[in-house]
Design an enzyme around this catalytic site. Structure first.
Site, PDB file in Angstrom:
ATOM      1  N   ASN A 108      40.947  38.822  54.270  1.00 40.43           N
ATOM      2  CA  ASN A 108      40.248  37.683  53.669  1.00 40.43           C
ATOM      3  C   ASN A 108      39.334  37.003  54.677  1.00 40.43           C
ATOM      4  O   ASN A 108      39.608  37.004  55.878  1.00 40.43           O
ATOM      5  CB  ASN A 108      41.261  36.680  53.112  1.00 40.43           C
ATOM      6  CG  ASN A 108      42.139  37.300  52.052  1.00 40.43           C
ATOM      7  OD1 ASN A 108      41.805  38.365  51.523  1.00 40.43           O
ATOM      8  ND2 ASN A 108      43.255  36.673  51.741  1.00 40.43           N
ATOM      9  N   HIS A 125      38.013  41.480  58.434  1.00 41.02           N
ATOM     10  CA  HIS A 125      36.688  41.513  57.811  1.00 41.02           C
ATOM     11  C   HIS A 125      35.846  40.283  58.166  1.00 41.02           C
ATOM     12  O   HIS A 125      34.864  39.986  57.480  1.00 41.02           O
ATOM     13  CB  HIS A 125      36.824  41.650  56.291  1.00 41.02           C
ATOM     14  CG  HIS A 125      37.296  43.016  55.865  1.00 41.02           C
ATOM     15  ND1 HIS A 125      37.869  43.261  54.628  1.00 41.02           N
ATOM     16  CD2 HIS A 125      37.283  44.221  56.504  1.00 41.02           C
ATOM     17  CE1 HIS A 125      38.191  44.562  54.542  1.00 41.02           C
ATOM     18  NE2 HIS A 125      37.850  45.151  55.676  1.00 41.02           N
ATOM     19  N   CYS A 155      17.971  31.135  61.616  1.00 35.35           N
ATOM     20  CA  CYS A 155      18.375  30.731  62.962  1.00 35.35           C
ATOM     21  C   CYS A 155      17.360  29.734  63.520  1.00 35.35           C
ATOM     22  O   CYS A 155      16.147  29.992  63.468  1.00 35.35           O
ATOM     23  CB  CYS A 155      18.448  31.968  63.846  1.00 35.35           C
ATOM     24  SG  CYS A 155      18.834  31.618  65.558  1.00 35.35           S
ATOM     25  N   THR A 196      46.961  42.813  48.029  1.00 34.19           N
ATOM     26  CA  THR A 196      45.789  43.673  48.282  1.00 34.19           C
ATOM     27  C   THR A 196      45.882  44.939  47.438  1.00 34.19           C
ATOM     28  O   THR A 196      46.972  45.482  47.248  1.00 34.19           O
ATOM     29  CB  THR A 196      45.629  44.030  49.783  1.00 34.19           C
ATOM     30  OG1 THR A 196      44.541  44.965  49.913  1.00 34.19           O
ATOM     31  CG2 THR A 196      46.881  44.617  50.394  1.00 34.19           C
ATOM     32  N   SER A 197      44.698  45.381  46.957  1.00 32.52           N
ATOM     33  CA  SER A 197      44.670  46.583  46.120  1.00 32.52           C
ATOM     34  C   SER A 197      44.782  47.844  46.981  1.00 32.52           C
ATOM     35  O   SER A 197      45.015  48.930  46.462  1.00 32.52           O
ATOM     36  CB  SER A 197      43.384  46.621  45.291  1.00 32.52           C
ATOM     37  OG  SER A 197      42.257  46.582  46.145  1.00 32.52           O
TER      38      SER A 197
HETATM   39  P1  OAD Z   1      41.135  43.169  45.564  1.00 35.81           P
HETATM   40  O1  OAD Z   1      40.388  42.235  44.672  1.00 35.81           O
HETATM   41  O2  OAD Z   1      40.690  44.578  45.632  1.00 35.81           O
HETATM   42  O3  OAD Z   1      42.690  43.185  45.180  1.00 35.81           O
HETATM   43  C1  OAD Z   1      43.421  42.004  44.984  1.00 35.81           C
HETATM   44  C2  OAD Z   1      44.878  42.357  44.774  1.00 35.81           C
HETATM   45  O4  OAD Z   1      45.606  41.142  44.613  1.00 35.81           O
HETATM   46  C3  OAD Z   1      45.174  43.210  43.528  1.00 35.81           C
HETATM   47  O5  OAD Z   1      46.071  44.259  43.880  1.00 35.81           O
HETATM   48  C4  OAD Z   1      45.846  42.218  42.564  1.00 35.81           C
HETATM   49  O6  OAD Z   1      46.822  42.852  41.723  1.00 35.81           O
HETATM   50  C5  OAD Z   1      46.511  41.262  43.536  1.00 35.81           C
HETATM   51  N1  OAD Z   1      46.737  39.898  43.028  1.00 35.81           N
HETATM   52  C6  OAD Z   1      46.067  39.216  42.063  1.00 35.81           C
HETATM   53  N2  OAD Z   1      46.561  37.973  41.928  1.00 35.81           N
HETATM   54  C7  OAD Z   1      47.563  37.845  42.833  1.00 35.81           C
HETATM   55  C8  OAD Z   1      48.458  36.787  43.194  1.00 35.81           C
HETATM   56  N3  OAD Z   1      48.391  35.597  42.606  1.00 35.81           N
HETATM   57  N4  OAD Z   1      49.367  37.040  44.175  1.00 35.81           N
HETATM   58  C9  OAD Z   1      49.422  38.250  44.784  1.00 35.81           C
HETATM   59  N5  OAD Z   1      48.608  39.267  44.474  1.00 35.81           N
HETATM   60  C10 OAD Z   1      47.675  39.083  43.534  1.00 35.81           C
HETATM   61  O7  OAD Z   1      41.129  42.470  47.028  1.00 35.81           O
HETATM   62  P2  OAD Z   1      41.428  43.112  48.450  1.00 35.81           P
HETATM   63  O8  OAD Z   1      42.462  44.171  48.381  1.00 35.81           O
HETATM   64  O9  OAD Z   1      41.633  41.988  49.409  1.00 35.81           O
HETATM   65  O10 OAD Z   1      35.966  43.429  51.731  1.00 35.81           O
HETATM   66  O11 OAD Z   1      40.021  43.770  48.767  1.00 35.81           O
HETATM   67  C11 OAD Z   1      39.807  44.399  49.987  1.00 35.81           C
HETATM   68  C12 OAD Z   1      38.383  44.176  50.439  1.00 35.81           C
HETATM   69  O12 OAD Z   1      37.467  44.537  49.411  1.00 35.81           O
HETATM   70  C13 OAD Z   1      38.032  42.750  50.743  1.00 35.81           C
HETATM   71  O13 OAD Z   1      38.417  42.337  52.044  1.00 35.81           O
HETATM   72  C14 OAD Z   1      36.549  42.742  50.625  1.00 35.81           C
HETATM   73  C15 OAD Z   1      36.398  43.563  49.360  1.00 35.81           C
HETATM   74  O14 OAD Z   1      35.201  44.246  49.249  1.00 35.81           O
HETATM   75  C16 OAD Z   1      35.037  42.839  52.492  1.00 35.81           C
HETATM   76  O15 OAD Z   1      34.665  41.703  52.315  1.00 35.81           O
HETATM   77  C17 OAD Z   1      34.521  43.708  53.595  1.00 35.81           C
HETATM   78 ZN    ZN Z   2      18.735  33.841  66.360  1.00 34.40          ZN
END
Ligand code: OAD
Ligand code: ZN
Length: 254
Positions: A108, A125, A155, A196-197
């Site tokens: 996050n 990230h 900037c 996280t997914s």
């Molecule tokens: P996702 O949006 O892919 O996944 C979110 C996860 O949280 C899913 O598995 C949901 O089932 C779960 N979820 C939803 N509500 C919840 C709750 N209240 N409590 C617990 N879990 C819950 O997000 P990320 O896995 O973080 O990258 O995504 C990974 C990366 O993809 C991010 O860091 C971002 C994005 O592109 C960058 O910014 C580089």
């Molecule tokens: Zn600059």
């Protein structure tokens, strides 16, 4: 034994394991911040349902058209300004105070783990609360004033576009964060995977590293993920704000 009994039993087992083993690392994703008012990326209200990440979150898209990408970034910034730590963030703060949680590795960019009191936070990230100059690397804090500059913030030193200090698609993970995350993943004996997914790499490799070193994997998510059937020793189906405070209660009161 009914399903409810099994879950209660799992809470007790995980609490005992933490008290006995004591080196916990949490690997977190967007789900932990959902109760902070920040929708996850994928599904429902997710940012990537509204904005195609290849058009809005790829580094070459930013280079070609910062004005367009800043439309999405302003929205993200407002959501972050309006957010505050969830009961799940606060539970992780408590787990550190108790001496069990040694690091948080987060995907996050909202900075909420720091605000909730965690001191060893590895922001894999980056952090959206800072802006960085694309040319001279000068960093300045995100503020409502700078975000409102049209067509996009620049900037003050060299006039280049400012970009949130986060990892865009097409960019590498910062070296120091990669090294620190790898170290903690190797050291921990209990790893929490929270909200996280598990589909974005290389971040998603981290829990596999811990598992291969013998750590017990405790996953918390309302949905199954690729980790669930492959490496999770315990799966708590539920929101982070329901499950994490309950684990703390079991640690405190048994
Ligand atoms: P996702 O949006 O892919 O996944 C979110 C996860 O949280 C899913 O598995 C949901 O089932 C779960 N979820 C939803 N509500 C919840 C709750 N209240 N409590 C617990 N879990 C819950 O997000 P990320 O896995 O973080 O990258 O995504 C990974 C990366 O993809 C991010 O860091 C971002 C994005 O592109 C960058 O910014 C580089
Ligand atoms: Zn600059």
């Amino acid at each position: 034994m009914g399903e409810g009994d099994k879950t209660l039993d799992d809470y007790r087992k995980v609490a005992d394991l933490i008290k006995e083993k004591g080196y916990v690392v949490a690997f977190t994703g967007a789900g932990i911040s959902v109760d902070s008012g920040i929708p996850a990326f994928r599904g429902g209200q997710g940012l990537w349902e509204k904005y195609d990440p290849m058009e809005y979150a790829h580094i070459s898209a930013f280079g070609n058209n910062p004005e367009k990408v800043w439309i999405m970034l302003r929205e993200m910034a407002q959501v972050i300004f309006d957010s505050s730590p969830s009961p799940a963030h606060i539970a992780l703060g408590k787990l550190e105070k108790k001496g069990y949680l040694k690091a948080v590795i987060t995907q996050n960019v909202d900075g909420l783990h720091h605000i909730a009191g965690n001191s060893n936070v590895i922001e894999y990230h980056g952090n959206h609360r800072w802006l960085i100059c694309m040319s001279c690397s000068k960093r300045i804090p995100l503020s409502p004033e700078i975000v409102s500059v049209q067509p996009y913030p620049r900037c003050e030193k060299c006039n280049s576009a400012l970009k949130p200090d986060v990892v865009f698609f097409g960019e590498g993970i910062p070296m120091l964060e990669m090294i620190r995350a790898n170290e903690e993943a190797n050291k921990c004996n209990v790893m929490f995977i929270v909200g996280t997914s598990g589909v974005v790499y290389p971040a998603a490799e981290i829990p596999y590293t811990s598992k291969s070193k013998g750590a017990t994997i405790v996953e918390i998510n309302p949905e199954h993920t690729p980790f669930t059937s492959s490496i999770s020793d315990y799966f708590f189906k539920g929101t982070a704000s329901e499950v994490l405070p309950k684990i703390i209660e079991y640690i405190e009161y048994g």
